[in-house]
Design a protein around this motif. Structure first.
Motif, PDB file in Angstrom:
ATOM      1  N   VAL A 153      -1.852  37.067  37.779  1.00 41.88           N
ATOM      2  CA  VAL A 153      -0.388  36.767  38.648  1.00 41.88           C
ATOM      3  C   VAL A 153      -0.788  37.078  40.119  1.00 41.88           C
ATOM      4  CG1 VAL A 153       1.718  38.205  39.183  1.00 41.88           C
ATOM      5  CG2 VAL A 153       1.033  37.697  36.582  1.00 41.88           C
ATOM      6  N   ARG A 154      -1.720  37.723  40.363  1.00 41.92           N
ATOM      7  CA  ARG A 154      -2.086  38.060  41.764  1.00 41.92           C
ATOM      8  C   ARG A 154      -2.545  36.526  42.592  1.00 41.92           C
ATOM      9  NH1 ARG A 154      -7.362  39.927  44.078  1.00 41.92           N
ATOM     10  NH2 ARG A 154      -6.833  41.237  45.886  1.00 41.92           N
ATOM     11  N   GLU A 155      -3.368  35.900  41.543  1.00 44.96           N
ATOM     12  CA  GLU A 155      -3.674  34.931  42.126  1.00 44.96           C
ATOM     13  C   GLU A 155      -2.669  33.493  42.322  1.00 44.96           C
ATOM     14  OE1 GLU A 155      -6.836  34.337  43.049  1.00 44.96           O
ATOM     15  OE2 GLU A 155      -6.954  36.394  42.686  1.00 44.96           O
ATOM     16  N   ALA A 156      -1.633  33.972  41.665  1.00 48.68           N
ATOM     17  CA  ALA A 156      -0.682  32.878  41.494  1.00 48.68           C
ATOM     18  C   ALA A 156       0.274  32.723  42.743  1.00 48.68           C
ATOM     19  CB  ALA A 156       0.225  32.830  40.464  1.00 48.68           C
ATOM     20  N   ASP A 157       0.064  34.099  43.551  1.00 49.77           N
ATOM     21  CA  ASP A 157       0.918  34.117  44.736  1.00 49.77           C
ATOM     22  C   ASP A 157       0.593  33.031  45.788  1.00 49.77           C
ATOM     23  OD1 ASP A 157       2.724  35.702  46.368  1.00 49.77           O
ATOM     24  OD2 ASP A 157       1.252  36.058  47.619  1.00 49.77           O
ATOM     25  N   ASN A 158      -0.484  32.555  45.867  1.00 48.46           N
ATOM     26  CA  ASN A 158      -1.067  31.507  46.645  1.00 48.46           C
ATOM     27  C   ASN A 158       0.050  30.005  46.542  1.00 48.46           C
ATOM     28  OD1 ASN A 158      -2.654  30.808  48.934  1.00 48.46           O
ATOM     29  ND2 ASN A 158      -3.532  28.974  47.238  1.00 48.46           N
ATOM     30  N   GLU A 159       0.499  29.769  45.312  1.00 47.53           N
ATOM     31  CA  GLU A 159       1.485  28.628  45.100  1.00 47.53           C
ATOM     32  C   GLU A 159       2.791  28.892  46.132  1.00 47.53           C
ATOM     33  OE1 GLU A 159       3.695  26.292  41.662  1.00 47.53           O
ATOM     34  OE2 GLU A 159       1.995  27.748  40.931  1.00 47.53           O
ATOM     35  N   LEU A 162       1.960  28.693  49.737  1.00 43.87           N
ATOM     36  CA  LEU A 162       1.887  27.251  49.997  1.00 43.87           C
ATOM     37  C   LEU A 162       3.605  26.379  50.028  1.00 43.87           C
ATOM     38  CD1 LEU A 162      -1.215  26.268  48.078  1.00 43.87           C
ATOM     39  CD2 LEU A 162      -0.764  26.379  50.777  1.00 43.87           C
ATOM     40  N   ALA A 163       4.106  26.790  48.928  1.00 43.06           N
ATOM     41  CA  ALA A 163       5.635  26.194  48.704  1.00 43.06           C
ATOM     42  C   ALA A 163       6.338  26.377  49.931  1.00 43.06           C
ATOM     43  CB  ALA A 163       6.274  26.679  47.661  1.00 43.06           C
ATOM     44  N   TYR A 164       6.165  27.811  50.428  1.00 42.74           N
ATOM     45  CA  TYR A 164       7.152  28.334  51.542  1.00 42.74           C
ATOM     46  C   TYR A 164       6.707  27.774  52.671  1.00 42.74           C
ATOM     47  CZ  TYR A 164       8.466  31.510  55.088  1.00 42.74           C
ATOM     48  OH  TYR A 164       9.093  32.055  56.521  1.00 42.74           O
ATOM     49  N   THR A 165       5.586  27.644  53.153  1.00 42.09           N
ATOM     50  CA  THR A 165       4.845  27.101  54.456  1.00 42.09           C
ATOM     51  C   THR A 165       5.224  25.611  54.470  1.00 42.09           C
ATOM     52  OG1 THR A 165       2.839  28.435  54.415  1.00 42.09           O
ATOM     53  CG2 THR A 165       3.185  26.489  55.703  1.00 42.09           C
ATOM     54  N   ALA A 166       5.285  24.920  53.316  1.00 44.95           N
ATOM     55  CA  ALA A 166       5.722  23.513  53.317  1.00 44.95           C
ATOM     56  C   ALA A 166       7.238  23.486  53.681  1.00 44.95           C
ATOM     57  CB  ALA A 166       5.425  22.891  52.007  1.00 44.95           C
ATOM     58  N   LEU A 167       7.941  24.202  53.002  1.00 44.50           N
ATOM     59  CA  LEU A 167       9.520  24.207  53.404  1.00 44.50           C
ATOM     60  C   LEU A 167       9.741  24.656  54.752  1.00 44.50           C
ATOM     61  CD1 LEU A 167      12.323  23.614  52.569  1.00 44.50           C
ATOM     62  CD2 LEU A 167      12.325  26.081  51.496  1.00 44.50           C
ATOM     63  N   PHE A 168       8.996  25.444  55.224  1.00 40.55           N
ATOM     64  CA  PHE A 168       8.937  26.134  56.587  1.00 40.55           C
ATOM     65  C   PHE A 168       8.933  24.776  57.737  1.00 40.55           C
ATOM     66  CE2 PHE A 168       7.459  28.043  60.512  1.00 40.55           C
ATOM     67  CZ  PHE A 168       8.278  28.918  60.880  1.00 40.55           C
ATOM     68  N   ARG A 169       7.755  24.076  57.484  1.00 41.39           N
ATOM     69  CA  ARG A 169       7.689  22.920  58.204  1.00 41.39           C
ATOM     70  C   ARG A 169       8.704  21.941  58.396  1.00 41.39           C
ATOM     71  NH1 ARG A 169       1.095  22.942  56.801  1.00 41.39           N
ATOM     72  NH2 ARG A 169       0.404  24.350  58.284  1.00 41.39           N
ATOM     73  N   GLU A 170       9.052  21.581  57.194  1.00 43.73           N
ATOM     74  CA  GLU A 170      10.309  20.548  56.848  1.00 43.73           C
ATOM     75  C   GLU A 170      11.504  21.235  57.501  1.00 43.73           C
ATOM     76  OE1 GLU A 170      10.058  18.402  52.819  1.00 43.73           O
ATOM     77  OE2 GLU A 170       9.787  20.488  52.206  1.00 43.73           O
ATOM     78  N   ASP A 219     -11.100  44.220  43.853  1.00 42.97           N
ATOM     79  CA  ASP A 219     -11.926  44.375  44.910  1.00 42.97           C
ATOM     80  C   ASP A 219     -11.804  43.238  46.099  1.00 42.97           C
ATOM     81  OD1 ASP A 219     -13.259  46.450  43.989  1.00 42.97           O
ATOM     82  OD2 ASP A 219     -14.638  45.549  42.951  1.00 42.97           O
ATOM     83  N   ALA A 220     -11.739  41.940  45.466  1.00 35.91           N
ATOM     84  CA  ALA A 220     -11.637  40.574  46.297  1.00 35.91           C
ATOM     85  C   ALA A 220     -10.351  40.593  47.082  1.00 35.91           C
ATOM     86  CB  ALA A 220     -11.908  39.618  45.596  1.00 35.91           C
ATOM     87  N   GLU A 221     -10.297  40.195  48.344  1.00 32.31           N
ATOM     88  CA  GLU A 221      -9.134  39.903  48.723  1.00 32.31           C
ATOM     89  C   GLU A 221      -8.403  38.597  48.548  1.00 32.31           C
ATOM     90  OE1 GLU A 221      -7.162  39.290  53.545  1.00 32.31           O
ATOM     91  OE2 GLU A 221      -9.264  40.019  53.087  1.00 32.31           O
ATOM     92  N   ARG A 222      -7.144  38.552  48.070  1.00 33.29           N
ATOM     93  CA  ARG A 222      -6.595  37.276  47.570  1.00 33.29           C
ATOM     94  C   ARG A 222      -6.272  36.511  48.306  1.00 33.29           C
ATOM     95  NH1 ARG A 222      -1.066  36.654  48.636  1.00 33.29           N
ATOM     96  NH2 ARG A 222       0.054  38.381  49.700  1.00 33.29           N
ATOM     97  N   ALA A 223      -6.144  35.213  47.912  1.00 33.32           N
ATOM     98  CA  ALA A 223      -6.172  34.175  48.919  1.00 33.32           C
ATOM     99  C   ALA A 223      -4.693  33.985  49.264  1.00 33.32           C
ATOM    100  CB  ALA A 223      -6.187  32.679  48.076  1.00 33.32           C
ATOM    101  N   LYS A 224      -4.421  33.637  50.586  1.00 34.59           N
ATOM    102  CA  LYS A 224      -3.241  33.603  51.267  1.00 34.59           C
ATOM    103  C   LYS A 224      -2.703  32.197  51.771  1.00 34.59           C
ATOM    104  CE  LYS A 224      -3.317  38.512  52.267  1.00 34.59           C
ATOM    105  NZ  LYS A 224      -2.986  39.396  53.330  1.00 34.59           N
ATOM    106  N   GLY A 225      -1.585  31.411  51.465  1.00 33.30           N
ATOM    107  CA  GLY A 225      -1.168  30.275  51.900  1.00 33.30           C
ATOM    108  C   GLY A 225      -0.085  30.242  52.748  1.00 33.30           C
ATOM    109  N   ASP A 226       0.317  31.439  53.345  1.00 30.83           N
ATOM    110  CA  ASP A 226       1.331  31.322  54.268  1.00 30.83           C
ATOM    111  C   ASP A 226       0.890  31.014  55.892  1.00 30.83           C
ATOM    112  OD1 ASP A 226       3.333  31.571  55.827  1.00 30.83           O
ATOM    113  OD2 ASP A 226       3.828  33.627  55.294  1.00 30.83           O
ATOM    114  N   ASP A 227       1.080  29.901  56.178  1.00 32.77           N
ATOM    115  CA  ASP A 227       0.310  29.743  57.723  1.00 32.77           C
ATOM    116  C   ASP A 227       1.649  29.161  58.334  1.00 32.77           C
ATOM    117  OD1 ASP A 227      -2.291  29.618  56.570  1.00 32.77           O
ATOM    118  OD2 ASP A 227      -2.179  27.409  56.022  1.00 32.77           O
ATOM    119  N   THR A 228       2.716  29.806  58.150  1.00 32.88           N
ATOM    120  CA  THR A 228       3.842  29.758  59.023  1.00 32.88           C
ATOM    121  C   THR A 228       3.630  30.223  60.448  1.00 32.88           C
ATOM    122  OG1 THR A 228       4.934  31.623  58.117  1.00 32.88           O
ATOM    123  CG2 THR A 228       5.510  29.336  57.294  1.00 32.88           C
ATOM    124  N   ALA A 229       2.867  31.292  60.713  1.00 30.54           N
ATOM    125  CA  ALA A 229       2.662  31.832  62.072  1.00 30.54           C
ATOM    126  C   ALA A 229       1.915  31.071  62.793  1.00 30.54           C
ATOM    127  CB  ALA A 229       2.065  33.244  61.776  1.00 30.54           C
TER     128      ALA A 229
END
Length: 237
Positions: A153-159, A162-170, A219-229
């Protein structure tokens, strides 16, 4: 979940806490589904019901807080039991926030209903469905005490990110092309952000569950796909 204590009522108290958290999680998922449906179908009555029913999630959080305080005061749990009680308190807080975000999505939908429909509203489905999949799966992982499922579940947050970033740009592009839609798009942007935050809180729950089961957070930091900033949209580009 812990079992086999000398005092049988202690086991039942832990089991009841576990059941209440699971109930709260499933209710939060239902609230999210209803809020998304209300937004996509422009259903004001359903949106109002979602907002009203948020009180049920708040009440469950208070119930869980009372249960955990009682366990801490009367049972003095240690080891795995202590982790379970502390985790329940943290998970309940995250679920309460998820309920608030679902209610906020419903509230935004009421504002959107007062304006001409924005076609990009349908893009909320991808974010909402992905966030609700995370929430449903992490609640199941909690019910089963499954740390591996929590990590998935933790890994799925990247999806969701990414969907949020795409909509933000649109939405930024659309607002520049159709300034008369800025108000509607702003409400839509806030709704999308609420859905993205739900994914973050589902991730928090997954990490807390890992701590509960394994005794340590991932331990590992999760991937983050929110690039809106960092997003910049140039007019006419």
């Amino acid at each position: 979940m812990s079992t086999g204590h000398i005092v049988a009522s202690y086991d039942e108290e832990l089991a009841q806490l576990h059941r209440t958290i699971t109930t709260m999680g499933r209710l939060a998922s239902t609230q999210l589904s209803r809020a998304l449906k209300a937004t996509l179908e422009r259903d004001g009555d359903l949106a109002a019901a979602v907002m009203a029913d948020d009180a049920q999630i708040d009440a469950l959080e208070q119930q869980i807080e009372n249960q955990t305080l009682k366990l801490l005061a009367l049972r003095a749990p240690v080891g795995r039991d202590l982790r379970e009680v502390v985790a329940a308190l943290k998970i309940a807080n995250n679920l309460e926030r998820i309920g608030d975000f679902a209610a906020n999505v419903a509230k935004r939908s009421l504002a959107l209903n007062q304006m001409p429909e924005v076609e990009l509203t349908r893009s909320l489905r991808r974010i909402g469905d992905a966030a609700n999949d995370m929430l449903t799966q992490v609640v199941t992982a909690y019910a089963d005490g499954d740390a591996a499922a929590a990590l998935a579940v933790r890994e799925a947050d990247n999806e969701v990110d990414l969907a949020y970033t795409a909509l933000f740009r649109e939405l930024l592009t659309y607002m520049m092309e159709a300034p008369q839609r800025i108000t509607a798009c702003t409400h839509l942007m806030f709704a999308a952000k609420n859905l993205e935050r739900i994914g973050d809180h589902a991730t928090n729950i997954a990490e807390t569950l890992c701590f509960q089961v394994l005794g340590q957070a991932p331990d590992a930091e999760r991937a983050k796909g929110d690039d809106t900033a960092l997003t910049i949209v140039t007019p006419g580009a």
